[in-house]
Design an enzyme around this catalytic site. Structure first.
Site, short mmCIF file in Angstrom:
data_model
loop_
_atom_site.label_atom_id
_atom_site.label_comp_id
_atom_site.label_asym_id
_atom_site.label_seq_id
_atom_site.Cartn_x
_atom_site.Cartn_y
_atom_site.Cartn_z
N LYS A 37 0.84 -1.20 0.00
CA LYS A 37 0.00 0.00 0.00
C LYS A 37 0.87 1.25 0.00
O LYS A 37 0.54 2.26 -0.62
CB LYS A 37 -0.93 -0.03 1.22
CG LYS A 37 -1.94 1.07 1.30
CD LYS A 37 -2.82 0.90 2.53
CE LYS A 37 -3.77 2.07 2.69
NZ LYS A 37 -4.58 1.94 3.93
N HIS A 41 0.84 4.25 -3.12
CA HIS A 41 0.33 5.60 -2.86
C HIS A 41 1.41 6.68 -2.88
O HIS A 41 1.13 7.84 -2.60
CB HIS A 41 -0.43 5.62 -1.53
CG HIS A 41 -1.71 4.84 -1.60
ND1 HIS A 41 -1.75 3.48 -1.39
CD2 HIS A 41 -2.97 5.23 -1.88
CE1 HIS A 41 -2.99 3.06 -1.54
NE2 HIS A 41 -3.76 4.09 -1.84
N ARG A 72 -12.99 10.96 6.85
CA ARG A 72 -11.80 10.16 7.08
C ARG A 72 -11.01 10.70 8.28
O ARG A 72 -10.95 11.90 8.51
CB ARG A 72 -10.93 10.17 5.82
CG ARG A 72 -11.54 9.38 4.67
CD ARG A 72 -10.94 9.72 3.33
NE ARG A 72 -9.53 9.36 3.20
CZ ARG A 72 -9.10 8.15 2.85
NH1 ARG A 72 -9.97 7.17 2.62
NH2 ARG A 72 -7.80 7.93 2.71
N CYS A 88 -14.16 3.39 1.48
CA CYS A 88 -13.29 3.39 0.30
C CYS A 88 -12.00 2.67 0.68
O CYS A 88 -11.33 3.07 1.63
CB CYS A 88 -12.93 4.81 -0.14
SG CYS A 88 -14.17 6.05 0.23
N GLU A 150 -6.15 4.78 -9.11
CA GLU A 150 -6.98 3.61 -8.82
C GLU A 150 -7.92 3.27 -9.97
O GLU A 150 -8.41 4.14 -10.69
CB GLU A 150 -7.84 3.88 -7.58
CG GLU A 150 -7.04 4.10 -6.31
CD GLU A 150 -7.91 4.22 -5.08
OE1 GLU A 150 -7.45 3.80 -4.00
OE2 GLU A 150 -9.04 4.75 -5.17
#
Length: 234
Positions: A37, A41, A72, A88, A150
């Site tokens: 991850k 990113h 978030r 998400c 994405e």
């Protein structure tokens, strides 16, 4: 490898960044590999290697056809403290989340993350209740270092659920009607209230799909809106 800019990263987010392996795909959504991850990113990696990973966005409505939004957590690495759709995240490079048939891998991942982020138990969101309406491909920098690139599956579900938000992931939640969402978008556009910012992927869905799909939510005809052949490049 980490660098000195990562020292302030929240411990939970750091663990997820290095333990979670995202699914790398090409622009036709064919699996081409996997990576952390963290790497997926990093804008430097995204730009240099054109790293594109599979993702999903859940839109959960209650029986009054109100959409559940989340804000978030401030500790999120990308787009902290912004308002977005219900959940998400990413299917991971594991057998149960790589199943292409009937989008089962992505549905399994969505069920997992709804529990992780919002405390919604699996029996309240059965995998066969998710309707996959479409896919979109987008790129969005978050700051100078982090960003998103994405291929995002858009999943809709209508269920009344019990919520226990995880503060490591979620700062706030609220259900909104169509009119309340329009007001939220207006506030975000005006930019007067620093607390009202929307995630770029949510805004793309709002601007391109959400209101016409909301009609199908209310009519119980979501399957009529589904198009899993097209990949919308936005």
């Amino acid at each position: 490898m980490t660098d000195s800019n990562d020292v302030g990263m929240d411990a939970v987010q750091r663990r997820l960044m290095f333990e979670d392996e995202c699914i790398l795909v090409d622009e036709n959504d064919r699996v081409v590999g996997h990576d952390t991850k963290y790497n997926c990113h990093l804008m430097e990696k995204i730009e240099a290697e054109n790293l594109l990973h599979r993702a999903f966005s859940v839109f959960l409505f209650n029986s009054k056809f109100e959409l559940l939004l989340q804000q978030r957590s401030k500790t999120k690495v990308t787009f902290p403290f912004v308002w977005t759709n219900t959940c998400c995240s990413h299917p991971l490079y594991r057998e149960s989340e790589l199943i292409d048939e009937n989008v089962l891998g992505v549905r399994n991942a969505a069920q997992r993350k709804l529990l992780d982020e919002l405390g919604i138990v699996a029996k309240d969101v059965p995998v066969d209740e998710f309707t996959a309406l479409g896919r979109m491909l987008y790129k969005a920098p978050s700051d100078g270092k982090w960003g998103e690139h994405e291929l995002d599956y858009l999943l809709f579900i209508v269920r009344d659920v019990k919520l226990e938000p995880n503060p490591d992931e979620v700062a706030d939640i609220k259900y909104v009607s169509r009119e309340e969402l329009k007001e939220l978008v207006k506030k975000a556009d005006e930019g007067d209230d620093e607390a009202v910012k929307l995630s770029p992927w949510f805004r793309l869905v709002v601007d391109n799909f959400l209101m016409k799909w909301w009609d199908h939510v209310e009519k119980g005809t979501l399957i009529e809106a589904a198009d899993m052949i097209t990949i919308h490049k936005l």
